[in-house]
Scaffold this active site. Structure first.
Site, short mmCIF file in Angstrom:
data_model
loop_
_atom_site.label_atom_id
_atom_site.label_comp_id
_atom_site.label_asym_id
_atom_site.label_seq_id
_atom_site.Cartn_x
_atom_site.Cartn_y
_atom_site.Cartn_z
N TYR A 119 9.54 15.13 -3.01
CA TYR A 119 9.26 14.62 -4.36
C TYR A 119 8.23 15.50 -5.07
CZ TYR A 119 7.76 11.47 -8.04
OH TYR A 119 7.44 10.93 -9.26
N ASP A 132 8.73 10.71 3.69
CA ASP A 132 8.93 9.91 2.48
C ASP A 132 10.26 9.17 2.63
OD1 ASP A 132 9.48 8.87 -0.05
OD2 ASP A 132 8.43 10.50 -1.07
N LYS A 137 10.38 1.44 -6.12
CA LYS A 137 11.84 1.59 -6.12
C LYS A 137 12.49 0.34 -5.51
CE LYS A 137 11.06 5.63 -7.92
NZ LYS A 137 9.66 5.84 -7.74
N ARG A 191 -11.02 -4.88 -3.42
CA ARG A 191 -10.68 -3.49 -3.03
C ARG A 191 -10.58 -3.34 -1.52
NH1 ARG A 191 -14.39 0.16 -2.38
NH2 ARG A 191 -15.77 -0.67 -3.98
N1 PLP Z 1 8.63 9.50 -3.49
C1 PLP Z 1 9.82 9.49 -4.09
C2 PLP Z 1 11.05 9.92 -3.34
C3 PLP Z 1 9.92 9.09 -5.43
O1 PLP Z 1 11.14 9.08 -6.02
C4 PLP Z 1 8.75 8.71 -6.13
C5 PLP Z 1 8.82 8.30 -7.55
O2 PLP Z 1 9.76 8.59 -8.25
C6 PLP Z 1 7.53 8.74 -5.46
C7 PLP Z 1 7.50 9.13 -4.13
C8 PLP Z 1 6.26 8.36 -6.15
O3 PLP Z 1 6.18 7.00 -6.33
P1 PLP Z 1 5.41 6.29 -7.53
O4 PLP Z 1 6.08 6.67 -8.80
O5 PLP Z 1 5.47 4.84 -7.18
O6 PLP Z 1 3.98 6.80 -7.50
#
Ligand code: PLP
Length: 388
Positions: free
Chosen positions: A105, A177, A202, A52
């Protein structure tokens, strides 16, 4: 200064030893003496100790991200949301105010509105497309400004440098982000943001088989995030870290090929607009995109997602969606497989139709994440689905 407890960029030397890194699953590691235990326990040393607190596969991934982003370092997490929530939680305390873009998001909004507020943080919304509104919101002190660009799913582009300048002048830090457009499409730290967060699920994973997240930036901001990670425990595990290392050498190739395919599809479908099977195509590299000039000024391409607005509202989009044969009907994006979603049913289902309309998200919007199946195959699938 003690050494960073996360990955930092390191110069590439000649490839020696096994070219594929070993996967080390051990949760603990034997130490030579009490002094070693003391140094690890005090957070003075990184290395193999207790999983961890960091591990070789995770640090190797972090080093690559730090290098790619031009960051001092990077801290990896078990998911994109673990990374984003840690970036926010590590830098906020009760009484602080956060400015959270309306266009962010949904998971980030949910964390801010359900969890940060429970700990005494004020969360105010702003539109990242309205700089005047942001300037007004920054009249009151704010600790963080949180936003993304391009915006999902409208693919509008935010003036990142302008948001950063306003935040900085008001003494606020920016958390960005970068998931939708990672390098080589966009280098957010070069545009001035303080922290860039990625869902590595992604593009970095790229094959729809890893859940992971990462934050990159300056040491002074990463230290508290790593410390929060060891306390909260949402560390990236060695197995997904290893898969991310496996995906890494093809990142630029995949992104460039997917982006070229997305542009070709957007341009081709643009010809169909007049025939009426489509109402609108949003893709930042099309010259009629409202933010095309801005996209050109801060991105190296239009990205790998194309948003189509179909006639007939949600029923119309639903019918086209159900007719797709090759493009998978699945959430997520950034992988080598092309995926389609209906934001009105998924990411933006919590909004009323009127709220969606105000956010520029037509009920007939179909979001396509373009993979590597080939332009011809994907166009044929889309055109057959559009034709009815
Ligand atoms: N930010 C964006 C733009 C996303 O599309 C996503 C997931 O779809 C996330 C953050 C969150 O990521 P995770 O699903 O890996 O927790």
């Amino acid at each position: 200064m003690t050494e960073p407890l996360y990955g930092t960029p390191h110069p590439h030397g000649p490839l020696l030893g096994p070219l594929s890194p070993p996967l080390l699953r051990s949760t603990t590691a034997g130490q030579p003496d009490a002094e070693a235990l003391r140094a690890f326990g005090a957070g003075e040393r990184s290395g193999e100790f207790y999983q961890r607190l960091g591990h070789g596969n995770g640090r190797a991934f972090e080093s690559l991200v730090a290098e790619l982003e031009g960051a001092d370092g990077a801290v990896a997490f078990a998911s994109g949301m673990a990374a984003m929530s840690a970036a926010l939680a590590a830098h906020l305390r009760a009484g602080d105010r956060v400015l959270l873009a309306e266009e962010i998001y949904g998971g980030t909004s949910a964390f801010a509105l359900h969890d940060l507020v429970r700990f005494g943080v004020t969360v105010d919304r702003f539109s990242a497309l309205d700089l005047g509104g942001l300037r007004a919101a920054l009249q009151q002190p704010a600790r963080l400004v949180v936003f993304e660009s391009p915006i999902n799913p409208t693919l509008r582009v935010v003036d990142v440098r302008a948001v950063v300048a306003l935040a900085r002048a008001a003494g606020a830090r920016t958390v960005f982000d970068g998931t939708f457009a990672p390098p080589p499409i966009q280098r957010a730290l070069d545009l001035g943001v303080d922290l860039v967060v990625h869902s590595a699920t992604k593009f970095f994973g790229g094959h729809s088989d890893v859940l992971a997240g990462v934050v990159a930036g300056r040491h002074e901001l990463l230290g508290p995030i790593e410390a929060y990670r060891r306390r909260s425990g949402a560390v990236l595990a060695p197995d997904p870290a290893w898969l991310l290392l496996r995906s890494w050498p093809t990142l630029a190739l995949r992104v460039q090929a997917q982006q070229a395919a997305a542009l070709a599809i957007a341009q081709e479908l643009h010809h169909d607009l007049r025939a009426g099977s489509l109402q609108q195509i949003s893709y930042p590299w099309l010259v009629d995109h409202p933010d095309h000039a801005l996209a050109r000024a801060q991105m190296q391409g239009g990205g790998c997602v194309v948003s189509l607005t179909l006639p007939g509202g949600l029923p119309g989009a639903r019918a086209v969606f159900d007719r797709l044969q090759r493009i998978a009907r699945a959430p997520s994006h950034g992988g080598v497989e092309s995926l389609a979603t209906l934001p009105a049913f998924t990411t933006h289902a919590a909004l009323s139709p009127a709220q969606r309309q105000r956010a520029g998200i037509a009920d007939g919007l179909l979001r396509v994440s373009v993979g590597l199946e080939g332009v011809e195959v994907l166009l044929a699938d889309l055109r057959a689905a559009l034709r009815r």
